[in-house]
Design an enzyme around this catalytic site. Structure first.
Site, PDB file in Angstrom:
ATOM      1  N   SER A 183      63.990   5.377  39.627  1.00 43.28           N
ATOM      2  CA  SER A 183      64.619   4.071  39.784  1.00 43.28           C
ATOM      3  C   SER A 183      65.677   3.787  38.734  1.00 43.28           C
ATOM      4  O   SER A 183      66.583   2.995  38.979  1.00 43.28           O
ATOM      5  CB  SER A 183      63.558   2.977  39.776  1.00 43.28           C
ATOM      6  OG  SER A 183      62.760   3.058  38.614  1.00 43.28           O
ATOM      7  N   HIS A 211      63.029   3.669  46.444  1.00 45.74           N
ATOM      8  CA  HIS A 211      64.492   3.761  46.550  1.00 45.74           C
ATOM      9  C   HIS A 211      64.939   4.812  47.563  1.00 45.74           C
ATOM     10  O   HIS A 211      66.133   5.091  47.678  1.00 45.74           O
ATOM     11  CB  HIS A 211      65.106   4.060  45.183  1.00 45.74           C
ATOM     12  CG  HIS A 211      64.845   2.980  44.182  1.00 45.74           C
ATOM     13  ND1 HIS A 211      65.635   1.862  44.081  1.00 45.74           N
ATOM     14  CD2 HIS A 211      63.856   2.838  43.275  1.00 45.74           C
ATOM     15  CE1 HIS A 211      65.141   1.074  43.123  1.00 45.74           C
ATOM     16  NE2 HIS A 211      64.067   1.648  42.618  1.00 45.74           N
ATOM     17  N   LYS A 242      63.646  -3.424  48.961  1.00 40.22           N
ATOM     18  CA  LYS A 242      64.908  -2.814  48.548  1.00 40.22           C
ATOM     19  C   LYS A 242      65.800  -2.637  49.777  1.00 40.22           C
ATOM     20  O   LYS A 242      66.347  -3.618  50.260  1.00 40.22           O
ATOM     21  CB  LYS A 242      64.623  -1.574  47.726  1.00 40.22           C
ATOM     22  CG  LYS A 242      64.119  -2.043  46.355  1.00 40.22           C
ATOM     23  CD  LYS A 242      63.503  -1.073  45.449  1.00 40.22           C
ATOM     24  CE  LYS A 242      63.054  -1.826  44.201  1.00 40.22           C
ATOM     25  NZ  LYS A 242      61.976  -1.190  43.474  1.00 40.22           N
TER      26      LYS A 242
HETATM   27  C1  PLP Z   1      60.780  -1.694  42.779  1.00 40.93           C
HETATM   28  C2  PLP Z   1      59.829  -0.563  42.641  1.00 40.93           C
HETATM   29  C3  PLP Z   1      58.465  -0.727  42.884  1.00 40.93           C
HETATM   30  C4  PLP Z   1      57.843  -2.081  43.137  1.00 40.93           C
HETATM   31  O1  PLP Z   1      58.195  -2.603  44.339  1.00 40.93           O
HETATM   32  P1  PLP Z   1      58.156  -4.185  44.572  1.00 40.93           P
HETATM   33  O2  PLP Z   1      58.016  -4.331  46.015  1.00 40.93           O
HETATM   34  O3  PLP Z   1      59.440  -4.728  44.023  1.00 40.93           O
HETATM   35  O4  PLP Z   1      56.966  -4.707  43.812  1.00 40.93           O
HETATM   36  C5  PLP Z   1      57.648   0.378  42.834  1.00 40.93           C
HETATM   37  N1  PLP Z   1      58.158   1.593  42.531  1.00 40.93           N
HETATM   38  C6  PLP Z   1      59.453   1.782  42.255  1.00 40.93           C
HETATM   39  C7  PLP Z   1      59.947   3.149  41.949  1.00 40.93           C
HETATM   40  C8  PLP Z   1      60.339   0.708  42.297  1.00 40.93           C
HETATM   41  O5  PLP Z   1      61.611   0.893  41.988  1.00 40.93           O
END
Ligand code: PLP
Length: 396
Positions: A183, A211, A242
């Site tokens: 990320s 992602h 996302k």
């Molecule tokens: C954003 C993210 C999460 C958490 O997801 P949310 O739905 O925002 O709680 C988990 N793992 C990674 C790699 C992320 O980038």
């Protein structure tokens, strides 16, 4: 009188300040998109995870409104009690179809999906091997599980093998955890090699597609698809927040796995079901991902254009003066490594003045300071040109 038990907070905050690690929120007004209103000025948005530009898409908004009108605003209870709606099951089946897995289970966030899955699948007698750059939710899920946790060097299959050879025998189950797209770096995990090791050492693998989903792979199923690992035994998790432009998380895999999580994942059992509006928006997003592959193609064209421009202007040698270097990326997350926290804050401020919003990321989120640029399918080449121009004008 006793000492104030909260007196420690102020000096702790001062220490955070001194390291330039202090964080605060920034208010964005109005609709999300490739341009946004920040401090009441229009800026180009290179700081969002809304890779396909769906968070402001009329179809998601309409689906959410329709769900609100049909089901109300809250789901009113946990899924096992009063919180389960037809929309939840439709969404779980749509995720399973996208991922080509038997089933999936939807959580209230990606963070909760990781905490719940990792802590349900492992316990005190087990071993977790975790990439050192994994997301906070995987790391905290590992701690919560009570398993022995060892980090392996970032994307380093040889180090993973060494640790398996050394430690695997002394534990009951073993779970390997990795982000698929990292990320804060934008690089991809060596998934096929990790799965080979998992076969050899009898390990489960959980891959975090936060992602990757909607972004990578021919059908948008994610990094698993892109790296040719569809159908191999593994646990795929991801977020609806996302590329899917909504809120919530999921785990996809075998029917038995999903059934087990329904019975054992505390962060699913003891929390309120995802709201009808968020569920409906995510469902609409999955239909768009399935039906409009051009959006994904457009995103990758924009990413290629940005990488080309960065390589032209800020290659290793050219960027010695600039004070920042592009990190290798295979995704819409493109990072410029910056000397220190003070400089990345200054660079972020400079860009904001120039009408560009990009994330200045500092320790402890990442080991080094960096500017994190995220590309959206709805950016134009002219907007990317503006970013490059602003970066070139920065005098450190
Ligand atoms: C954003 C993210 C999460 C958490 O997801 P949310 O739905 O925002 O709680 C988990 N793992 C990674 C790699 C992320 O980038």
């Amino acid at each position: 009188m006793a000492e104030n038990p909260y007196a420690w907070i102020k000096p702790s905050l001062s220490a955070i300040d001194q390291a330039n690690w202090r964080r605060s929120v920034q208010e964005i007004q109005g609709m999300s998109g490739a341009t946004i209103s920040l401090d009441h000025r229009t800026v180009i948005n290179f700081a969002s995870n809304d890779y396909l530009g769906l968070a402001g898409d009329r179809r998601l908004i309409d689906a959410a409104i329709a769900a609100l009108q049909t089901y109300g605003s809250g789901s009113t209870g946990s899924r096992l009690l009063s919180g389960h709606r037809p929309l939840h099951r439709q969404l779980e089946l749509a995720i399973a179809a996208l991922k080509q897995t038997e089933d999936s289970i939807v959580f209230s966030s990606g963070y909760l999906a990781n905490l719940g899955a990792v802590s349900a699948l492992t316990g005190r007698r087990d071993l977790i091997l975790s990439d050192q750059y994994n997301h906070s939710s995987l790391k905290n899920g590992a701690i919560l599980s009570g398993a022995a946790v060892l980090d392996y060097a970032h994307c380093d299959v040889a180090d993973l093998r060494r640790q398996l050879e050394q430690h695997r025998d002394r534990h009951r189950r073993c779970l390997i955890l990795t982000d698929s797209v990292f990320s804060m770096d934008g690089d991809l995990c060596p998934l096929a090699e990790i799965l080979d090791l998992a076969d050899q050492f009898e390990c489960m693998v959980l891959v975090d597609e936060a992602h990757g989903t909607g972004v990578l792979g021919a059908t948008g199923a994610g990094c698993v698809e892109q790296l040719g690992c569809t159908g191999r035994p593994l646990i795929q998790m991801g977020t609806l927040s996302k590329a899917l432009g909504s809120l919530g998380g999921y785990v996809a895999g075998s029917a038995e796995l999903v059934d087990f999580l329904r019975n054992r994942a505390a962060t699913w059992i003891y929390t309120t079901g995802l709201s009808p509006a968020d569920t409906a928006a995510a469902l609409a997003a999955i239909a768009i991902i399935r039906d409009e592959p051009d959006r994904r193609a457009q995103l990758h064209q924009r990413v290629a254009y940005l990488n080309y421009q960065l390589a032209t202007h800020f290659s290793q040698s050219a960027s010695a003066d600039a004070g920042f270097t592009p990190l290798p990326s295979q995704s819409p997350i493109v990072c410029l490594q910056v000397k220190d926290a003070a400089m990345v804050l200054a660079l972020g401020q400079h860009l904001k003045q120039a009408g560009i919003f990009a994330a200045a990321v500092r320790p402890p989120t990442t080991p080094t300071s960096r500017l994190r640029i995220t590309v959206m399918a709805t950016h134009t080449d002219a907007q990317i040109d503006q970013l490059i121009k602003a970066l070139r004008e920065y005098k450190g």
